[in-house]
Design a protein around this motif. Structure first.
Motif, PDB file in Angstrom:
ATOM      1  N   LEU A   1      10.143  -4.403  -3.644  1.00  0.00           N
ATOM      2  CA  LEU A   1      10.620  -4.700  -2.294  1.00  0.00           C
ATOM      3  C   LEU A   1      10.155  -3.620  -1.328  1.00  0.00           C
ATOM      4  O   LEU A   1      10.535  -2.445  -1.449  1.00  0.00           O
ATOM      5  CB  LEU A   1      12.151  -4.781  -2.299  1.00  0.00           C
ATOM      6  N   LEU A   2       9.315  -3.998  -0.372  1.00  0.00           N
ATOM      7  CA  LEU A   2       8.862  -3.067   0.653  1.00  0.00           C
ATOM      8  C   LEU A   2       9.929  -2.931   1.732  1.00  0.00           C
ATOM      9  O   LEU A   2      10.758  -3.811   1.924  1.00  0.00           O
ATOM     10  CB  LEU A   2       7.543  -3.552   1.254  1.00  0.00           C
ATOM     11  N   ASP A   3       9.914  -1.798   2.447  1.00  0.00           N
ATOM     12  CA  ASP A   3      10.909  -1.562   3.508  1.00  0.00           C
ATOM     13  C   ASP A   3      12.336  -1.554   2.969  1.00  0.00           C
ATOM     14  O   ASP A   3      13.261  -2.065   3.600  1.00  0.00           O
ATOM     15  CB  ASP A   3      10.801  -2.635   4.594  1.00  0.00           C
ATOM     16  N   ALA A   4      12.531  -0.978   1.780  1.00  0.00           N
ATOM     17  CA  ALA A   4      13.849  -1.023   1.145  1.00  0.00           C
ATOM     18  C   ALA A   4      14.927  -0.356   1.988  1.00  0.00           C
ATOM     19  O   ALA A   4      16.098  -0.742   1.924  1.00  0.00           O
ATOM     20  CB  ALA A   4      13.781  -0.353  -0.226  1.00  0.00           C
ATOM     21  N   ASP A   5      14.538   0.634   2.793  1.00  0.00           N
ATOM     22  CA  ASP A   5      15.507   1.375   3.593  1.00  0.00           C
ATOM     23  C   ASP A   5      15.734   0.758   4.971  1.00  0.00           C
ATOM     24  O   ASP A   5      16.501   1.293   5.770  1.00  0.00           O
ATOM     25  CB  ASP A   5      15.036   2.818   3.765  1.00  0.00           C
TER      26      ASP A   5
ATOM     27  N   GLY B   1      12.877  -0.785  -4.888  1.00  0.00           N
ATOM     28  CA  GLY B   1      12.782  -0.724  -3.439  1.00  0.00           C
ATOM     29  C   GLY B   1      11.947   0.467  -3.011  1.00  0.00           C
ATOM     30  O   GLY B   1      12.277   1.613  -3.332  1.00  0.00           O
ATOM     31  N   ILE B   2      10.863   0.222  -2.310  1.00  0.00           N
ATOM     32  CA  ILE B   2       9.957   1.288  -1.881  1.00  0.00           C
ATOM     33  C   ILE B   2      10.333   1.716  -0.468  1.00  0.00           C
ATOM     34  O   ILE B   2      10.332   0.910   0.468  1.00  0.00           O
ATOM     35  CB  ILE B   2       8.500   0.819  -1.945  1.00  0.00           C
ATOM     36  N   VAL B   3      10.685   2.978  -0.326  1.00  0.00           N
ATOM     37  CA  VAL B   3      11.108   3.513   0.964  1.00  0.00           C
ATOM     38  C   VAL B   3       9.884   3.723   1.855  1.00  0.00           C
ATOM     39  O   VAL B   3       8.890   4.321   1.432  1.00  0.00           O
ATOM     40  CB  VAL B   3      11.869   4.844   0.777  1.00  0.00           C
ATOM     41  N   SER B   4       9.955   3.234   3.082  1.00  0.00           N
ATOM     42  CA  SER B   4       8.830   3.388   4.008  1.00  0.00           C
ATOM     43  C   SER B   4       8.688   4.845   4.437  1.00  0.00           C
ATOM     44  O   SER B   4       9.672   5.501   4.779  1.00  0.00           O
ATOM     45  CB  SER B   4       9.023   2.497   5.235  1.00  0.00           C
ATOM     46  N   GLN B   5       7.467   5.323   4.406  1.00  0.00           N
ATOM     47  CA  GLN B   5       7.194   6.713   4.787  1.00  0.00           C
ATOM     48  C   GLN B   5       6.143   6.749   5.886  1.00  0.00           C
ATOM     49  O   GLN B   5       6.322   7.393   6.909  1.00  0.00           O
ATOM     50  CB  GLN B   5       6.734   7.495   3.560  1.00  0.00           C
ATOM     51  N   GLU B   6       5.038   6.057   5.631  1.00  0.00           N
ATOM     52  CA  GLU B   6       3.997   5.851   6.640  1.00  0.00           C
ATOM     53  C   GLU B   6       3.821   4.344   6.768  1.00  0.00           C
ATOM     54  O   GLU B   6       2.810   3.777   6.342  1.00  0.00           O
ATOM     55  CB  GLU B   6       2.703   6.540   6.222  1.00  0.00           C
TER      56      GLU B   6
ATOM     57  N   GLY C   1       5.164  -7.359   5.607  1.00  0.00           N
ATOM     58  CA  GLY C   1       4.716  -8.633   5.057  1.00  0.00           C
ATOM     59  C   GLY C   1       3.198  -8.735   5.061  1.00  0.00           C
ATOM     60  O   GLY C   1       2.611  -9.519   4.312  1.00  0.00           O
ATOM     61  N   LEU C   2       2.562  -7.900   5.889  1.00  0.00           N
ATOM     62  CA  LEU C   2       1.101  -7.910   5.986  1.00  0.00           C
ATOM     63  C   LEU C   2       0.433  -7.468   4.681  1.00  0.00           C
ATOM     64  O   LEU C   2      -0.498  -8.135   4.211  1.00  0.00           O
ATOM     65  CB  LEU C   2       0.677  -7.017   7.152  1.00  0.00           C
TER      66      LEU C   2
ATOM     67  N   ALA D   1       7.515  -8.361  -2.215  1.00  0.00           N
ATOM     68  CA  ALA D   1       8.201  -8.935  -1.059  1.00  0.00           C
ATOM     69  C   ALA D   1       8.133  -7.978   0.127  1.00  0.00           C
ATOM     70  O   ALA D   1       8.298  -6.762  -0.026  1.00  0.00           O
ATOM     71  CB  ALA D   1       9.662  -9.234  -1.397  1.00  0.00           C
ATOM     72  N   GLY D   2       7.885  -8.536   1.319  1.00  0.00           N
ATOM     73  CA  GLY D   2       7.840  -7.727   2.533  1.00  0.00           C
ATOM     74  C   GLY D   2       8.199  -8.551   3.746  1.00  0.00           C
ATOM     75  O   GLY D   2       8.093  -9.786   3.742  1.00  0.00           O
TER      76      GLY D   2
END
Length: 288
Positions: free
Chosen positions: A63-67, A97-102, A164-165, A158-159
């Protein structure tokens, strides 16, 4: 439909709090990425049966944008509820869940200085890192998860919105990495709709045999957020020229949903779509 969905969402949130006095839904972890040359945080939620004995292998949802907007909290609760009811509709799974950093760098498949709305922005000079980010997933994060946990080899990406890109980019460029994709109103406007322009290349590219994509948007996007709904254009292209072996399920909501209200209901519908047919038939199950 909406009443049933609200009931499931309430049950999902309840499942997070009813297990014990501790409100524990997952664990924070860090991986040192040689590819990205940085430390990356991710959160992991394990199925109840794993904690009880770990007797089987599990699909993994990345899961992208987990935070973002408590996505990890809501989505892990939904996964738990949908997979643990008396008649589960999806299998139990591990959620990473992958936390967004960049976020912008990692999500953009190309380098572009044009931001949402058409304005030039020099702050976008670090864009175009999606290939490197997907390499990080493929070569570092996924192997770490597979080494540490009993995974089945079935993987979902999932994004939402800009994250989602890379979901669409992953499907185009490396469909062997994931079995299923959930793209919730992805930012198909990026770089003069580059992902729409690459659709013809995708048709002639790598095999997508036995792959599944769920994609959603809303009629309110056009005119409110963008001059044109480019996700709807992607859906039209797909319907006119389908990719062999790729099953696509799409939803275009009416005015009852917009870009900001559709993530939760789209995630629910995406899971149901990917695991269509999984639910045990009550009549067969309880028939004497």
């Amino acid at each position: 439909m909406k009443g049933k969905f609200i009931a499931i969402l309430i049950a999902a949130v309840w499942s997070l709090t009813a297990q014990s006095n501790e409100l524990t839904i997952g664990e924070r972890k860090v991986i040192v990425s040689q590819i990205l040359e940085e430390r990356r945080e991710y959160w992991i939620s394990l199925p109840a049966s794993f904690k009880e004995g770990g007797y089987k292998d599990y699909p993994v949802l990345y899961l992208l944008d987990a935070d973002f907007n408590s996505f990890f909290h809501v989505f892990t609760g939904m996964v738990r509820q949908l997979s643990s009811d008396a008649t589960p509709v999806i299998p139990e799974m591990i959620v990473v869940g992958i936390v967004s950093q960049e976020r912008v760098r990692d999500s953009s498949p190309t380098r572009s200085l044009t931001e949402y709305g058409g304005r030039k922005n020099q702050a976008l000079s670090n864009t175009g890192g999606a290939d490197q980010f997907l390499e990080f997933l493929r070569e570092e994060l996924i192997p770490e998860i597979n080494a540490e946990y009993p995974t089945s080899g079935y993987q979902i990406l999932a994004g939402y919105s800009f994250t989602g890109l890379p979901v669409i980019h992953s499907l185009y460029s490396s469909p062997e990495d994931f079995n299923a994709y959930i793209a919730i109103d992805p930012s198909m406007w990026w770089d003069e709709q580059i992902m729409l322009k690459r659709y013809s290349e995708f048709l002639q590219g790598k095999s997508t045999e036995k792959r599944r994509l769920f994609i959603s948007t809303s009629k309110r996007v056009e005119g409110v957020y963008l001059d044109e709904n480019y996700v709807a254009e992607f859906i039209r292209l797909r319907n006119e020229k389908p990719k062999k072996g790729l099953y696509v399920d799409s939803v275009t909501y009416g005015t009852e949903e917009n870009h900001h209200t559709m993530p939760v209901i789209s995630f629910y519908r995406g899971l149901r779509s990917i695991f269509d047919g999984y639910m045990i038939d009550d009549q067969a199950r309880f028939r004497p």
